[in-house]
Enzyme design. Structure first.
Site, PDB file in Angstrom:
ATOM      1  N   GLY A 102       0.764  -1.148  -0.017  1.00  0.00           N
ATOM      2  CA  GLY A 102       0.252  -0.012   0.111  1.00  0.00           C
ATOM      3  C   GLY A 102       0.828   1.399  -0.065  1.00  0.00           C
ATOM      4  O   GLY A 102       0.144   2.431  -0.013  1.00  0.00           O
ATOM      5  N   TYR A 139      -2.505   2.301  -8.959  1.00  0.00           N
ATOM      6  CA  TYR A 139      -3.095   3.646  -9.399  1.00  0.00           C
ATOM      7  C   TYR A 139      -4.481   3.686  -9.271  1.00  0.00           C
ATOM      8  O   TYR A 139      -4.981   4.896  -8.957  1.00  0.00           O
ATOM      9  CB  TYR A 139      -2.654   3.526 -10.945  1.00  0.00           C
TER      10      TYR A 139
HETATM   11  C1  LIG Z   1       3.999   0.031  -9.132  1.00  0.00           C
HETATM   12  C2  LIG Z   1       4.397   0.125  -7.718  1.00  0.00           C
HETATM   13  C3  LIG Z   1       4.718   1.845  -7.399  1.00  0.00           C
HETATM   14  C4  LIG Z   1       2.967  -0.027  -6.883  1.00  0.00           C
HETATM   15  O1  LIG Z   1       3.080   0.278  -5.358  1.00  0.00           O
HETATM   16  P1  LIG Z   1       2.841  -0.992  -4.360  1.00  0.00           P
HETATM   17  O2  LIG Z   1       3.036  -0.260  -3.033  1.00  0.00           O
HETATM   18  O3  LIG Z   1       3.580  -2.302  -4.556  1.00  0.00           O
HETATM   19  O4  LIG Z   1       1.287  -1.291  -4.669  1.00  0.00           O
HETATM   20  P2  LIG Z   1       0.035  -1.019  -3.605  1.00  0.00           P
HETATM   21  O5  LIG Z   1       0.253  -1.952  -2.612  1.00  0.00           O
HETATM   22  O6  LIG Z   1      -0.300  -0.028  -3.698  1.00  0.00           O
HETATM   23  O7  LIG Z   1      -1.044  -1.910  -4.609  1.00  0.00           O
HETATM   24  C5  LIG Z   1      -0.732  -3.189  -5.294  1.00  0.00           C
HETATM   25  C6  LIG Z   1      -2.052  -3.879  -5.669  1.00  0.00           C
HETATM   26  O8  LIG Z   1      -1.572  -4.893  -6.742  1.00  0.00           O
HETATM   27  C7  LIG Z   1      -1.899  -6.113  -5.905  1.00  0.00           C
HETATM   28  N1  LIG Z   1      -0.823  -6.986  -6.333  1.00  0.00           N
HETATM   29  C8  LIG Z   1       0.419  -7.176  -5.480  1.00  0.00           C
HETATM   30  N2  LIG Z   1       1.177  -7.848  -6.390  1.00  0.00           N
HETATM   31  C9  LIG Z   1       0.747  -8.333  -7.429  1.00  0.00           C
HETATM   32  C10 LIG Z   1       0.862  -9.024  -8.740  1.00  0.00           C
HETATM   33  N3  LIG Z   1       2.054  -9.597  -8.766  1.00  0.00           N
HETATM   34  N4  LIG Z   1       0.027  -8.976  -9.560  1.00  0.00           N
HETATM   35  C11 LIG Z   1      -1.243  -8.336  -9.631  1.00  0.00           C
HETATM   36  N5  LIG Z   1      -1.679  -7.630  -8.617  1.00  0.00           N
HETATM   37  C12 LIG Z   1      -0.713  -7.503  -7.488  1.00  0.00           C
HETATM   38  C13 LIG Z   1      -1.851  -5.902  -4.429  1.00  0.00           C
HETATM   39  O9  LIG Z   1      -2.649  -6.822  -3.732  1.00  0.00           O
HETATM   40  C14 LIG Z   1      -2.617  -4.485  -4.517  1.00  0.00           C
HETATM   41  O10 LIG Z   1      -4.204  -4.341  -4.700  1.00  0.00           O
HETATM   42  P3  LIG Z   1      -4.975  -4.807  -3.413  1.00  0.00           P
HETATM   43  O11 LIG Z   1      -4.685  -3.507  -2.892  1.00  0.00           O
HETATM   44  O12 LIG Z   1      -6.423  -4.551  -4.285  1.00  0.00           O
HETATM   45  O13 LIG Z   1      -4.890  -6.005  -3.065  1.00  0.00           O
HETATM   46  C15 LIG Z   1       5.437  -0.827  -7.177  1.00  0.00           C
HETATM   47  O14 LIG Z   1       4.806  -2.126  -7.096  1.00  0.00           O
HETATM   48  C16 LIG Z   1       6.708  -0.779  -7.850  1.00  0.00           C
HETATM   49  O15 LIG Z   1       7.390   0.319  -7.848  1.00  0.00           O
HETATM   50  N6  LIG Z   1       6.833  -1.763  -8.887  1.00  0.00           N
HETATM   51  C17 LIG Z   1       7.970  -1.898  -9.552  1.00  0.00           C
HETATM   52  C18 LIG Z   1       8.240  -0.812 -10.596  1.00  0.00           C
HETATM   53  C19 LIG Z   1       7.017  -0.293 -11.185  1.00  0.00           C
HETATM   54  O16 LIG Z   1       5.966  -1.059 -11.704  1.00  0.00           O
HETATM   55  N7  LIG Z   1       6.969   1.085 -11.609  1.00  0.00           N
HETATM   56  C20 LIG Z   1       5.791   1.574 -12.052  1.00  0.00           C
HETATM   57  C21 LIG Z   1       5.940   1.895 -13.662  1.00  0.00           C
HETATM   58  S1  LIG Z   1       4.516   2.452 -14.400  1.00  0.00           S
END
Ligand SMILES: CC(C)(COP(=O)(O)OP(=O)(O)OC[C@H]1O[C@@H](n2cnc3c(N)ncnc32)[C@H](O)[C@@H]1OP(=O)(O)O)[C@@H](O)C(=O)NCCC(=O)NCCS
Length: 176
Positions: A102, A139
């Site tokens: 989150g 997002y």
């Molecule tokens: C994208 C990013 C910023 C999101 O932040 P985060 O703190 O990880 O995500 P959040 O916890 O806010 O939300 C993730 C959601 O996806 C879900 N999720 C987690 N892992 C998942 C996966 N492998 N596949 C699908 N959904 C997934 C979570 O359960 C959550 O949804 P929910 O709250 O409905 O359960 C982070 O994952 C990240 O930096 N990833 C790597 C780089 C990246 O992708 N950057 C963005 C480029 S556009």
């Protein structure tokens, strides 16, 4: 500058964060989600800091956990367009154990509020690869809506990838 949230806070990026940014952004699970995929180097990042951050073209923060001040990633606004009151959002969390907790959702909410209230923005938009479901879920939770999709927008590893456009508006403006 610091922006306080519930579980995290955002702290303005400094040159001291250079090593962390390079390490996080070059990790495979981060790099593979970006349209720009070149490896970050000290030179490219320092250049970005000088040309974009120091000039105010980009507003960039480090995401930190409130419980222990651990730095986990970065969030930024780029292409800040005061005339049309819009800018592009970008984010990465580079610490694997902090993914899916989150923090990304909260960081997006905090920086968007800053964009609307302090920078006078009306629209914050982003581009995300269509197969990055985790990012899209995060997002949506932070108030972004899908605006459209550019089919076969970029080629990665010999295959075409769609890019999804999402946006968040001041005061929850509905589109259409
Ligand atoms: C994208 C990013 C910023 C999101 O932040 P985060 O703190 O990880 O995500 P959040 O916890 O806010 O939300 C993730 C959601 O996806 C879900 N999720 C987690 N892992 C998942 C996966 N492998 N596949 C699908 N959904 C997934 C979570 O359960 C959550 O949804 P929910 O709250 O409905 O359960 C982070 O994952 C990240 O930096 N990833 C790597 C780089 C990246 O992708 N950057 C963005 C480029 S556009």
């Amino acid at each position: 500058m610091t922006i306080e949230g519930k579980k995290i806070y955002l702290s303005s990026i400094t040159y001291d964060d250079t090593d962390s940014i390079i390490e996080w952004r070059n990790k495979e699970f981060v790099r593979e989600q970006f349209i720009y995929r070149e490896l970050f180097t000290r030179d490219t990042h320092i250049n970005w800091m000088k040309k974009m951050v120091e000039t105010g073209k980009v507003i960039q923060f480090i995401i930190c956990l409130k419980e222990n001040n651990k730095k986990i990633g970065s969030v930024y606004l780029r292409d800040i367009d005061a005339e049309n009151r819009k800018c592009e959002f970008g984010i990465f969390i580079g610490e694997e154990d902090c993914i899916g907790c989150g923090y990304g959702r909260e960081a997006a909410e905090l920086i968007c509020s800053y964009a609307f209230e302090k920078l006078g923005m009306y629209k914050v938009f982003l581009r995300v690869l269509s197969d990055n479901i985790r990012a899209q879920k995060s997002y949506k939770k932070s108030g972004f809506e899908v605006e459209g999709k550019s089919v076969a927008d970029i080629w990665i590893d010999g295959r075409p990838i769609d890019v999804i456009f999402m946006a968040k508006f001041k005061e929850n403006k509905k589109q259409g």
